[in-house]
Design a protein around this motif. Structure first.
Motif, PDB file in Angstrom:
ATOM      1  N   ASN A 150     102.633 175.230 116.790  1.00 54.51           N
ATOM      2  CA  ASN A 150     102.735 174.273 115.617  1.00 54.51           C
ATOM      3  C   ASN A 150     101.323 174.404 114.752  1.00 54.51           C
ATOM      4  N   SER A 175      86.868 171.140 119.846  1.00 53.71           N
ATOM      5  CA  SER A 175      86.786 171.689 121.285  1.00 53.71           C
ATOM      6  C   SER A 175      85.462 172.254 121.642  1.00 53.71           C
ATOM      7  N   HIS A 229      83.213 173.532 125.020  1.00 52.88           N
ATOM      8  CA  HIS A 229      84.047 174.600 125.451  1.00 52.88           C
ATOM      9  C   HIS A 229      84.213 175.877 124.294  1.00 52.88           C
ATOM     10  N   ALA A 233      88.914 180.862 124.193  1.00 50.46           N
ATOM     11  CA  ALA A 233      89.276 182.230 124.358  1.00 50.46           C
ATOM     12  C   ALA A 233      89.502 182.928 123.086  1.00 50.46           C
ATOM     13  N   THR A 273      91.602 184.575 121.828  1.00 53.94           N
ATOM     14  CA  THR A 273      92.897 184.640 120.612  1.00 53.94           C
ATOM     15  C   THR A 273      92.706 183.553 119.811  1.00 53.94           C
ATOM     16  N   GLY A 323      84.034 164.670 125.401  1.00 51.05           N
ATOM     17  CA  GLY A 323      84.344 166.148 125.693  1.00 51.05           C
ATOM     18  C   GLY A 323      85.623 166.314 125.481  1.00 51.05           C
ATOM     19  N   THR A 324      86.343 165.683 124.486  1.00 48.58           N
ATOM     20  CA  THR A 324      87.614 165.954 124.135  1.00 48.58           C
ATOM     21  C   THR A 324      87.995 166.300 122.762  1.00 48.58           C
ATOM     22  N   ILE A 325      89.074 166.927 122.504  1.00 45.77           N
ATOM     23  CA  ILE A 325      89.483 167.268 121.133  1.00 45.77           C
ATOM     24  C   ILE A 325      89.692 165.739 120.422  1.00 45.77           C
ATOM     25  N   ASP A 369      88.141 168.471 131.522  1.00 48.78           N
ATOM     26  CA  ASP A 369      87.937 169.986 130.572  1.00 48.78           C
ATOM     27  C   ASP A 369      89.345 170.223 129.945  1.00 48.78           C
ATOM     28  N   LEU A 375      91.392 168.282 128.232  1.00 46.55           N
ATOM     29  CA  LEU A 375      91.452 167.715 127.295  1.00 46.55           C
ATOM     30  C   LEU A 375      90.370 168.052 125.995  1.00 46.55           C
ATOM     31  N   GLY A 376      89.549 168.718 126.435  1.00 46.92           N
ATOM     32  CA  GLY A 376      88.611 169.326 125.488  1.00 46.92           C
ATOM     33  C   GLY A 376      88.963 170.854 125.108  1.00 46.92           C
ATOM     34  N   THR A 377      89.957 171.312 125.761  1.00 49.37           N
ATOM     35  CA  THR A 377      90.266 172.650 125.594  1.00 49.37           C
ATOM     36  C   THR A 377      91.661 172.738 125.126  1.00 49.37           C
ATOM     37  N   CYS A 378      92.709 172.026 125.477  1.00 51.12           N
ATOM     38  CA  CYS A 378      94.239 172.279 124.989  1.00 51.12           C
ATOM     39  C   CYS A 378      94.207 171.953 123.727  1.00 51.12           C
ATOM     40  N   ILE A 379      94.757 172.671 122.593  1.00 52.15           N
ATOM     41  CA  ILE A 379      94.917 172.161 121.446  1.00 52.15           C
ATOM     42  C   ILE A 379      96.325 171.542 121.168  1.00 52.15           C
ATOM     43  N   ARG A 380      97.179 171.811 122.144  1.00 55.89           N
ATOM     44  CA  ARG A 380      98.355 171.100 122.110  1.00 55.89           C
ATOM     45  C   ARG A 380      99.450 171.924 121.036  1.00 55.89           C
ATOM     46  N   CYS A 381      99.154 173.238 121.377  1.00 55.57           N
ATOM     47  CA  CYS A 381     100.045 174.064 120.330  1.00 55.57           C
ATOM     48  C   CYS A 381     101.322 174.118 120.916  1.00 55.57           C
ATOM     49  N   PRO A 425      96.393 180.385 123.955  1.00 55.70           N
ATOM     50  CA  PRO A 425      95.363 180.804 123.214  1.00 55.70           C
ATOM     51  C   PRO A 425      93.871 180.313 123.285  1.00 55.70           C
ATOM     52  N   THR A 426      93.882 179.165 124.073  1.00 56.89           N
ATOM     53  CA  THR A 426      92.198 178.813 124.209  1.00 56.89           C
ATOM     54  C   THR A 426      91.618 178.871 125.521  1.00 56.89           C
ATOM     55  N   GLY A 427      92.420 179.267 126.597  1.00 56.62           N
ATOM     56  CA  GLY A 427      91.961 179.138 127.740  1.00 56.62           C
ATOM     57  C   GLY A 427      91.944 178.010 128.469  1.00 56.62           C
TER      58      GLY A 427
END
Lengths: 302, 273
Positions: A54, A75, A80, A83, A85, A154-156, B59, B61-67, B116-118
């Motif tokens: 998305n 992020s 964090h 990665a 990509t 520490g969240t998005i 961690d 919730l700070g890394t996953c971009i919900r893609c 994509p984010t780890g």
């Protein structure tokens, strides 16, 4: 004020250029919004997986990664380091929007734009008051608050409430009650604050505005000398303050609309009967005489 | 120019300060609201399991971009993105419910490859090392095996059979002459894939995969199991220990050699008596 400002918006442009000519960029823009949405829906609807994911992150033709740099910025602030990509994807997106104007995202891609445009259309139809008009700096405060909350928790942080991705993810992956956020934005723009969300609150737009601050593609009031003061451009512009310095500038000043707030929607080009505006590039330095005084209708002093 | 004329053109300090304070106040309110939502989101419901390789929830919730790329690349449609107000997990984040569709533990771990984010860490290269949760036999009163029957389904379907779940034989006290084959989970081998929970034959599963934080206790860091330490060392853990005579039950309990009483269960190695 010109007598022409009494006419309905774009009436003259329609007479001069025809209905299509006076809605060219509006139609193109809607087509672009539908196009980008369809790209993401081809998979879930027709099993054609050209684009997966998305607007927050996607993979096109299994090779091209794209990531929303604003999401990645949060992020990063949350502690964090993403990665490779995701970083590559964000770099591509950031580079493109830095070239063509950050807020091109807002007017040509963002799925909330048709929602707020619809709210604005209805707002005008119902002849409502403009309502609460936040100060110019509000969006930067909201933007800063979002980044701060991301860092502290520490969240998005914005992704918990972001109507843009809630709507887009809802359409592509399934809504739940995400439509509530979309209705909230519609109602906010309709009854609380005219053009309030996109122009004053949304931190995504603010981010892209900052990103496109030095963009190459710009709208220019190239023939500002021909302006007949009908004010239609101001009436249709979602960020009318960006027009003034370019259109009303003196002989030596640039006719380019340089503010990062401009979404390059091109609606001012559409509605202008004397064709004052055009798309140009940032380095366009053709001499542009200022508006002539004769265009002003003198109000007789009785 | 008189002072009266110049004054209005200067920025009004009081107004600037008021505006800034107002904006900061409004942002603090918006920020606090947002922070509340962000912190609440950590309360992942117990039945929502994260995909293999997911970082710890805070961690994640700070890394996953919900893609949703992990969702798209899951060949068994195990994963889905949480929908606002429907699923308990943070909006837009990937999860699965073992009782609905468990993880099939693909060898190539496509969900991790897609991330994509780890947020699903690429450090997970062997699916057997995944720790999506831990199976727990939550209801021994209804588990058919625990009642003395031979259901064995959870044990049979386990992809890490005989390591993650074993059947421990014990005496069936109720019947007096049967065995109970107790399904026993070994958390060091359980990946939390959920196949046992999915296939439990009861209307409500007696074995459930819980998030590790709920499923497991934790020994204090300084705890040592004496018998393990002794085996590792080949001698008592504490040096110079004096083996005092054991006082054992039986006739003439004070007898050191305890003739006619009970022999000591074991003798400390390395100590001559």
């Amino acid at each position: 004020m010109s007598v022409k400002s009494q006419l309905p918006i774009a009436a003259e442009a329609i007479r001069e250029k025809g209905w299509l000519g006076a809605h060219r960029f509006l139609i193109l823009r809607r087509a672009s919004q539908v196009f980008f949405l369809l790209l993401f829906l081809l998979g879930p609807w027709f099993g054609l997986w050209w684009v997966k994911g998305n607007l927050a992150g996607s993979l096109t033709f299994d090779i091209l990664p794209l990531t929303d740099p604003f999401v990645l910025l949060q992020s990063f602030l949350a502690g964090h380091w993403p990665a490779a990509t995701a970083l590559t994807g964000a770099a591509i997106v950031a580079a493109v929007y830095a070239l063509i104007g950050g807020r091109v995202y807002c007017s040509w891609v963002c799925p909330i734009n048709p929602v707020t445009d619809a709210a604005h259309w209805l707002h005008n139809k119902l002849d409502l008051q403009k309502g609460w008009q936040p100060k110019r700096g509000t969006r930067y405060w909201v933007f800063a608050a979002v980044l701060l909350v991301s860092a502290l928790t520490g969240t998005i942080a914005w992704e918990f409430v972001n109507p843009v991705t809630l709507l887009h993810r809802g359409l592509v992956f399934g809504f739940g009650f995400a439509w509530v956020a979309v209705v909230a934005v519609f109602l906010f723009d309709l009854v609380v604050s005219r053009r309030g969300w996109c122009a004053h609150v949304c931190p995504v737009g603010t981010f892209y505005g900052l990103l496109g601050e030095a963009s190459v593609l710009r709208v220019s009031a190239a023939r500002r000398a021909d302006c007949d003061d009908c004010l239609d451009c101001f009436a249709v512009c979602p960020e009318p303050h960006v027009i003034t310095p370019a259109l009303r500038g003196s002989d030596g000043s640039t006719p380019l609309i340089l503010s990062g707030d401009c979404t390059n929607c091109g609606r001012c080009i559409d509605v202008c009967a004397p064709a004052v505006f055009e798309f140009a590039h940032r380095f366009d330095s053709r001499p542009t005489p200022a508006r002539r005084e004769r265009n002003r209708v003198e109000v007789p002093v009785s | 120019m008189s002072a009266q004329q110049t004054r209005p053109s200067r920025p009004n300090r009081r107004r600037v300060l008021t505006d800034a304070a107002r904006a900061a106040g409004a942002c603090a309110i918006v920020g606090l609201g947002l922070a509340k939502v962000a912190v609440d989101a950590r309360a992942l419901p117990a039945q929502a399991l994260r995909p293999p390789g997911a970082l710890p929830e805070a961690d994640f919730l700070g890394t996953c971009i919900r893609c949703g790329l992990c969702v798209r690349d899951c060949p068994y449609d195990t994963l889905s993105l949480a929908e606002l107000g429907v699923d308990g997990a943070a909006t837009g984040t990937p999860f699965f419910v073992a009782r609905e569709v468990p993880c099939e533990m693909c060898d190539d771990i496509p969900c991790v490859a897609a991330c994509p984010t780890g947020a699903l860490t690429a450090e997970l290269d062997t699916i057997d090392d995944a720790r999506m949760g831990t199976a727990v036999l939550v209801d021994e009163e209804h588990c058919l095996n625990a009642l003395g029957l031979r259901c064995d389904v959870c044990y049979r379907v386990c992809p890490v059979i005989d390591k993650a779940i074993t059947l421990e034989m014990r005496h069936n006290v109720r019947s007096g002459h049967h065995a109970i084959f107790m399904p026993t989970v070994h958390a060091d081998a359980c990946t939390g894939c959920g196949k046992c929970e999915k296939s439990c034959v009861l209307p409500e599963a007696a074995i459930k995969v819980l998030p590790v934080r709920l499923a497991r206790g934790e020994a204090a860091e300084h705890y040592r199991l004496g018998w393990e330490e002794m085996e590792r060392k080949g001698a008592p853990v504490v040096e110079g220990i004096i083996d005092l005579p054991d006082r054992l039950p039986g006739p003439s309990t004070d007898n050191l050699a305890a003739p006619g009483g009970y022999e000591p269960a074991f003798k400390l190695p390395g100590i001559k008596q």
